[in-house]
Motif scaffolding. Structure first.
Motif, PDB file in Angstrom:
ATOM      1  N   LYS A 239       8.627  -3.426 -17.180  1.00  0.00           N
ATOM      2  CA  LYS A 239       9.757  -4.043 -16.671  1.00  0.00           C
ATOM      3  C   LYS A 239      10.583  -3.295 -15.384  1.00  0.00           C
ATOM      4  N   SER A 240      10.749  -1.902 -15.810  1.00  0.00           N
ATOM      5  CA  SER A 240      11.372  -1.110 -15.240  1.00  0.00           C
ATOM      6  C   SER A 240      10.476  -0.929 -13.824  1.00  0.00           C
ATOM      7  N   ARG A 241       9.127  -0.699 -14.066  1.00  0.00           N
ATOM      8  CA  ARG A 241       8.416  -0.288 -12.960  1.00  0.00           C
ATOM      9  C   ARG A 241       8.345  -1.588 -11.555  1.00  0.00           C
ATOM     10  N   LEU A 242       8.144  -2.754 -12.498  1.00  0.00           N
ATOM     11  CA  LEU A 242       8.142  -3.834 -11.722  1.00  0.00           C
ATOM     12  C   LEU A 242       9.684  -4.119 -10.994  1.00  0.00           C
ATOM     13  N   LEU A 243      10.611  -3.821 -11.394  1.00  0.00           N
ATOM     14  CA  LEU A 243      12.052  -3.891 -10.795  1.00  0.00           C
ATOM     15  C   LEU A 243      11.999  -3.020  -9.688  1.00  0.00           C
ATOM     16  N   LYS A 244      11.532  -1.751  -9.851  1.00  0.00           N
ATOM     17  CA  LYS A 244      11.643  -0.492  -8.846  1.00  0.00           C
ATOM     18  C   LYS A 244      10.738  -0.942  -8.021  1.00  0.00           C
ATOM     19  N   GLY A 245       9.545  -1.511  -8.183  1.00  0.00           N
ATOM     20  CA  GLY A 245       8.520  -1.763  -7.282  1.00  0.00           C
ATOM     21  C   GLY A 245       9.094  -2.879  -6.315  1.00  0.00           C
ATOM     22  N   ARG A 246       9.650  -4.073  -6.809  1.00  0.00           N
ATOM     23  CA  ARG A 246      10.550  -5.091  -5.890  1.00  0.00           C
ATOM     24  C   ARG A 246      11.520  -4.393  -5.211  1.00  0.00           C
ATOM     25  N   GLU A 247      12.255  -3.489  -5.505  1.00  0.00           N
ATOM     26  CA  GLU A 247      13.444  -2.680  -4.742  1.00  0.00           C
ATOM     27  C   GLU A 247      12.702  -1.911  -3.863  1.00  0.00           C
ATOM     28  N   LYS A 248      11.559  -1.406  -4.010  1.00  0.00           N
ATOM     29  CA  LYS A 248      11.175  -0.544  -2.751  1.00  0.00           C
ATOM     30  C   LYS A 248      10.315  -1.551  -1.953  1.00  0.00           C
ATOM     31  N   MET A 249       9.854  -2.607  -2.381  1.00  0.00           N
ATOM     32  CA  MET A 249       9.021  -3.586  -1.313  1.00  0.00           C
ATOM     33  C   MET A 249      10.233  -4.054  -0.414  1.00  0.00           C
ATOM     34  N   ARG A 250      11.373  -4.642  -1.093  1.00  0.00           N
ATOM     35  CA  ARG A 250      12.364  -5.189  -0.251  1.00  0.00           C
ATOM     36  C   ARG A 250      12.852  -4.071   0.788  1.00  0.00           C
ATOM     37  N   LYS A 251      13.196  -3.002   0.409  1.00  0.00           N
ATOM     38  CA  LYS A 251      13.601  -2.030   1.081  1.00  0.00           C
ATOM     39  C   LYS A 251      12.780  -1.803   2.269  1.00  0.00           C
TER      40      LYS A 251
ATOM     41  N   LYS B  77       0.941  -8.321 -11.532  1.00  0.00           N
ATOM     42  CA  LYS B  77       1.775  -9.524 -11.961  1.00  0.00           C
ATOM     43  C   LYS B  77       1.805 -10.273 -10.691  1.00  0.00           C
ATOM     44  N   TYR B  78       1.994 -10.135  -9.589  1.00  0.00           N
ATOM     45  CA  TYR B  78       2.434 -11.206  -8.385  1.00  0.00           C
ATOM     46  C   TYR B  78       1.115 -11.627  -7.691  1.00  0.00           C
ATOM     47  N   LEU B  79       0.078 -10.929  -7.907  1.00  0.00           N
ATOM     48  CA  LEU B  79      -1.319 -11.384  -7.056  1.00  0.00           C
ATOM     49  C   LEU B  79      -2.306 -11.865  -8.358  1.00  0.00           C
ATOM     50  N   HIS B  80      -2.069 -11.448  -9.420  1.00  0.00           N
ATOM     51  CA  HIS B  80      -3.070 -11.828 -10.783  1.00  0.00           C
ATOM     52  C   HIS B  80      -2.415 -12.767 -11.657  1.00  0.00           C
TER      53      HIS B  80
ATOM     54  N   LYS C  91       3.544  -8.914 -21.069  1.00  0.00           N
ATOM     55  CA  LYS C  91       2.929  -8.268 -22.026  1.00  0.00           C
ATOM     56  C   LYS C  91       1.348  -8.006 -21.614  1.00  0.00           C
ATOM     57  N   GLU C  92       0.670  -8.954 -20.947  1.00  0.00           N
ATOM     58  CA  GLU C  92      -0.613  -8.700 -20.704  1.00  0.00           C
ATOM     59  C   GLU C  92      -0.959  -7.288 -19.870  1.00  0.00           C
ATOM     60  N   ILE C  93      -0.078  -7.162 -18.870  1.00  0.00           N
ATOM     61  CA  ILE C  93      -0.053  -6.081 -18.037  1.00  0.00           C
ATOM     62  C   ILE C  93       0.253  -4.753 -18.953  1.00  0.00           C
ATOM     63  N   ALA C  94       1.381  -4.933 -19.678  1.00  0.00           N
ATOM     64  CA  ALA C  94       1.737  -3.614 -20.663  1.00  0.00           C
ATOM     65  C   ALA C  94       0.396  -3.309 -21.346  1.00  0.00           C
TER      66      ALA C  94
ATOM     67  N   GLN D  79       0.907  -1.515  -0.006  1.00  0.00           N
ATOM     68  CA  GLN D  79       0.161   0.162  -0.095  1.00  0.00           C
ATOM     69  C   GLN D  79       0.852   1.303   0.033  1.00  0.00           C
ATOM     70  N   ALA D  80       1.974   1.147   0.476  1.00  0.00           N
ATOM     71  CA  ALA D  80       2.712   2.327   0.673  1.00  0.00           C
ATOM     72  C   ALA D  80       3.556   2.707  -0.919  1.00  0.00           C
ATOM     73  N   LEU D  81       3.635   1.672  -1.805  1.00  0.00           N
ATOM     74  CA  LEU D  81       4.117   1.855  -2.968  1.00  0.00           C
ATOM     75  C   LEU D  81       3.179   3.294  -3.928  1.00  0.00           C
ATOM     76  N   ASP D  82       3.938   3.721  -4.540  1.00  0.00           N
ATOM     77  CA  ASP D  82       3.452   4.723  -5.597  1.00  0.00           C
ATOM     78  C   ASP D  82       2.450   3.805  -6.467  1.00  0.00           C
ATOM     79  N   ASP D  83       1.301   4.316  -7.262  1.00  0.00           N
ATOM     80  CA  ASP D  83       0.322   3.737  -8.082  1.00  0.00           C
ATOM     81  C   ASP D  83       1.191   3.024  -9.178  1.00  0.00           C
ATOM     82  N   LYS D  84       1.893   3.897  -9.685  1.00  0.00           N
ATOM     83  CA  LYS D  84       2.778   3.153 -10.958  1.00  0.00           C
ATOM     84  C   LYS D  84       3.540   2.182 -10.811  1.00  0.00           C
ATOM     85  N   TYR D  85       4.057   1.773  -9.401  1.00  0.00           N
ATOM     86  CA  TYR D  85       4.579   0.567  -9.164  1.00  0.00           C
ATOM     87  C   TYR D  85       3.513  -0.388  -8.371  1.00  0.00           C
ATOM     88  N   ARG D  86       2.666  -0.021  -7.572  1.00  0.00           N
ATOM     89  CA  ARG D  86       1.427  -0.861  -6.956  1.00  0.00           C
ATOM     90  C   ARG D  86       0.877  -1.518  -8.021  1.00  0.00           C
TER      91      ARG D  86
END
Length: 174
Positions: free
Chosen positions: A151-163, A129-132, A137-140, A116-123
């Motif tokens: 792919k860049s947003r997913l990577l940054k989202g994972r990094e932000k989640m990890r952090k 991707k990970y819940l559905h 390609k489908e998400i894009a 929930q803390a992620l910005d919309d563009k990452y969340r």
């Protein structure tokens, strides 16, 4: 199965629409709750998404999968409801309202809070991707993004989640 059901809905079969509604409502509501961060706004978005599906059932392309089409409609409705709420509710009142919302059991977990803390563009891509389990390609396509941007947003989202969760990378970093 959804292709045939959508054809019946386009012909006015209310029972087919009810079955579609019953099959997708819970999943759609959970998704809308994650996207809007507001239980009432999520209900409005889901209701409006199903109305749009019913009204525009004749525009559905049976050559394409149903779920991405439906979630594209749902996500657009979530965004519309969020924008409407921003325009009608002063910021201070909105903060007070958030504190009194009904909370779902999973809302108490660290992962849910980090998501929930992620910005919309990452969340939103993260949810799809990970819940559905949508492909990149489908998400894009759903979000009308370039696959590399996604792919860049997913990577940054994972990094932000990890952090946010205080985790470290698994495996070697070589």
């Amino acid at each position: 199965m959804e292709q045939a059901r959508m054809a019946r809905i386009a012909e006015g079969d209310r029972e087919a629409f009810r079955a579609l509604y019953d099959d997708y409502f819970d999943y759609a509501l959970r998704t809308a709750n994650l996207v809007t961060r507001n239980a009432e706004a999520a209900k409005d978005a889901v209701q409006e998404a199903f109305l749009r599906v019913y009204r525009h059932s004749g525009q559905y392309d049976p050559a394409k999968p149903f779920k991405p089409w439906f979630y594209c409609i749902l996500l657009r409705e979530c965004c519309r409801v969020i924008e409407k709420e921003k325009k009608t509710v002063p910021y201070g009142e909105r903060l007070d309202h958030i504190g009194t919302e009904q909370r779902f059991p999973e809302a108490e977990t660290d992962i849910y809070a980090a998501l929930q803390a992620l910005d919309d563009k990452y969340r939103v891509p993260f949810i799809l991707k990970y819940l559905h389990d949508y492909s990149e390609k489908e998400i894009a396509d759903i979000l009308e993004l370039n696959v590399n941007t996604l792919k860049s947003r997913l990577l940054k989202g994972r990094e932000k989640m990890r952090k946010s969760l205080g985790g470290t990378f698994y495996g070697s970093e070589a």
